[in-house]
Design an enzyme around this catalytic site. Structure first.
Site, PDB file in Angstrom:
ATOM      1  N   ARG A 198       0.845  -1.189   0.000  1.00 35.94           N
ATOM      2  CA  ARG A 198       0.000   0.000   0.000  1.00 35.94           C
ATOM      3  C   ARG A 198       0.883   1.243   0.000  1.00 35.94           C
ATOM      4  NH1 ARG A 198      -1.959  -3.619   3.896  1.00 35.94           N
ATOM      5  NH2 ARG A 198      -4.067  -4.422   3.474  1.00 35.94           N
ATOM      6  N   LYS A 251      -1.954  -2.729   8.072  1.00 35.49           N
ATOM      7  CA  LYS A 251      -3.054  -2.272   8.910  1.00 35.49           C
ATOM      8  C   LYS A 251      -2.958  -2.921  10.285  1.00 35.49           C
ATOM      9  CE  LYS A 251      -6.296  -1.361   5.130  1.00 35.49           C
ATOM     10  NZ  LYS A 251      -7.620  -1.701   4.549  1.00 35.49           N
ATOM     11  N   HIS A 254      -2.741   2.518  -5.576  1.00 33.31           N
ATOM     12  CA  HIS A 254      -3.516   1.307  -5.285  1.00 33.31           C
ATOM     13  C   HIS A 254      -3.734   0.496  -6.560  1.00 33.31           C
ATOM     14  CE1 HIS A 254      -5.429  -0.679  -1.930  1.00 33.31           C
ATOM     15  NE2 HIS A 254      -6.434  -1.035  -2.706  1.00 33.31           N
ATOM     16  N   ARG A 298      -0.928  -1.739  -6.885  1.00 30.04           N
ATOM     17  CA  ARG A 298      -1.105  -2.880  -5.974  1.00 30.04           C
ATOM     18  C   ARG A 298      -1.990  -3.942  -6.652  1.00 30.04           C
ATOM     19  NH1 ARG A 298      -1.279  -4.416  -0.464  1.00 30.04           N
ATOM     20  NH2 ARG A 298      -3.296  -5.077   0.352  1.00 30.04           N
ATOM     21  N   HIS A 311      -3.456  -9.242   3.291  1.00 33.30           N
ATOM     22  CA  HIS A 311      -4.898  -9.350   3.498  1.00 33.30           C
ATOM     23  C   HIS A 311      -5.178 -10.245   4.704  1.00 33.30           C
ATOM     24  CE1 HIS A 311      -5.842  -8.411  -1.009  1.00 33.30           C
ATOM     25  NE2 HIS A 311      -5.730  -7.321  -0.277  1.00 33.30           N
ATOM     26  N   TYR A 354      -9.221 -11.127  -7.092  1.00 33.79           N
ATOM     27  CA  TYR A 354      -8.279 -11.149  -8.206  1.00 33.79           C
ATOM     28  C   TYR A 354      -8.357 -12.430  -9.032  1.00 33.79           C
ATOM     29  CZ  TYR A 354      -6.166  -7.255  -5.723  1.00 33.79           C
ATOM     30  OH  TYR A 354      -5.950  -6.060  -5.098  1.00 33.79           O
TER      31      TYR A 354
END
Length: 306
Positions: free
Chosen positions: A157, A181, A252, A255, A278, A287
């Site tokens: 990110r 995150k 992004h 990414r 993730h 994806y």
């Protein structure tokens, strides 16, 4: 929060401290959660609720239905429902409520459009054009090449790349330590082109932009401070203007591009999930559309009744 009943306001303030101190969420995420919860509690107060134990599934569903009448997107409604479920579970866990009112609250199923991505030719053209323009040795040009190469190589990110320090990069093993995150740490590999771009940036360009306040930041802005996410976004948009036919993507989008190309190249979903950081494999599965052509070709080559 000042217009809410006292128990609601007190609980919301405590929840904010929990999000910041215990979950270590970013200020942007904290603001989003508090905004969603404040809206729900305001709706509940208008229906006569003054205590957390007054919340029930009918009140929460009424609030969610009101979001729909206001024309909120399904993705927004799904996010807000999730925020409420996490909040009511926390209220029960911390003894602020005797029941979890949000446990039965469903979320509208969000439509998941396929994320735009560059094809391999466009990605190569983007990186080649940036490298060509940096041949004059300009510090900013060399920095931009290194950032673009790292974004595409790692699928990180933009915020993760901007917060990197020099010590987070292990060039001997060609891996970078990324804090995602919730400050979750992961180690992501990168390739030789990215390593070469990083080497030039660190040896030739970063010392030029370095100032006493630069600290250990890996990437510096024009004035020597840690580079800002907005500057990187603007740079990516500007660089993509040099690629004929390329979609207008931000960081992004790179990414998404990295994930797409990994899967097209044969990487499995678990590997891509780990690289992207993730929490859920379901997030990575968006994806899987990119593998359709590859699977179709394999089917026609291998199946006797193709």
């Amino acid at each position: 929060m000042q217009d809410l009943p006292e128990e609601f306001a007190t609980a919301l303030a405590a929840y904010e401290r929990h999000l910041v101190a215990e979950r270590d969420l970013t200020p942007h995420t904290v603001r989003a959660y508090l905004g969603d919860l404040s809206g729900m509690l305001t709706h509940a107060a208008a229906l006569g609720c003054t205590r957390l134990d007054d919340l029930d599934i009918r009140t929460l569903r009424s609030w969610l239905a009101n979001q729909q009448t206001l024309g909120k997107a399904r993705t927004t409604m799904a996010r807000r429902a999730t925020a409420v479920r996490v909040f009511t579970a926390w209220a029960l866990r911390t003894g602020r409520a005797t029941a979890d009112a949000g446990a039965q609250l469903g979320s509208p199923k969000a439509h998941k459009p396929l994320p735009p991505a560059l094809d391999v030719t466009q990605a190569r053209a983007l990186l080649d054009a940036a490298a060509s323009q940096a041949d004059d040795g300009s510090p900013v040009g060399l920095r931009d090449v290194a950032i673009l190469e790292l974004l595409y190589a790692t699928g990180a990110r933009v915020g993760e790349v901007c917060t990197l320090d020099i010590d987070d990069v292990d060039r001997s093993r060609r891996v970078v330590r990324v804090f995602g995150k919730g400050r979750k740490e992961r180690t992501v590999p990168y390739g030789l082109p990215a390593d070469q771009a990083l080497g030039r940036w660190l040896a030739e360009a970063r010392p030029v932009l370095f100032v006493p306040g630069s600290g250990a930041a890996l990437f510096l802005g024009a004035r020597g401070g840690r580079i800002d996410q907005r500057a990187v976004r603007s740079m990516v948009h500007r660089r993509l203007e040099d690629v004929p036919g390329a979609p207008d993507l931000g960081p992004h989008g790179l990414r998404h591009t990295a994930a797409t190309h990994l899967l097209e190249g044969g990487a499995d979903l678990r590997t891509v999930q780990e690289m992207l950081g993730h929490a859920s494999l379901a997030t990575t599965q968006i994806y899987t559309h990119v593998t359709t052509d590859r699977l179709r070709k394999a089917y026609h080559l291998a199946h006797p009744r193709a």
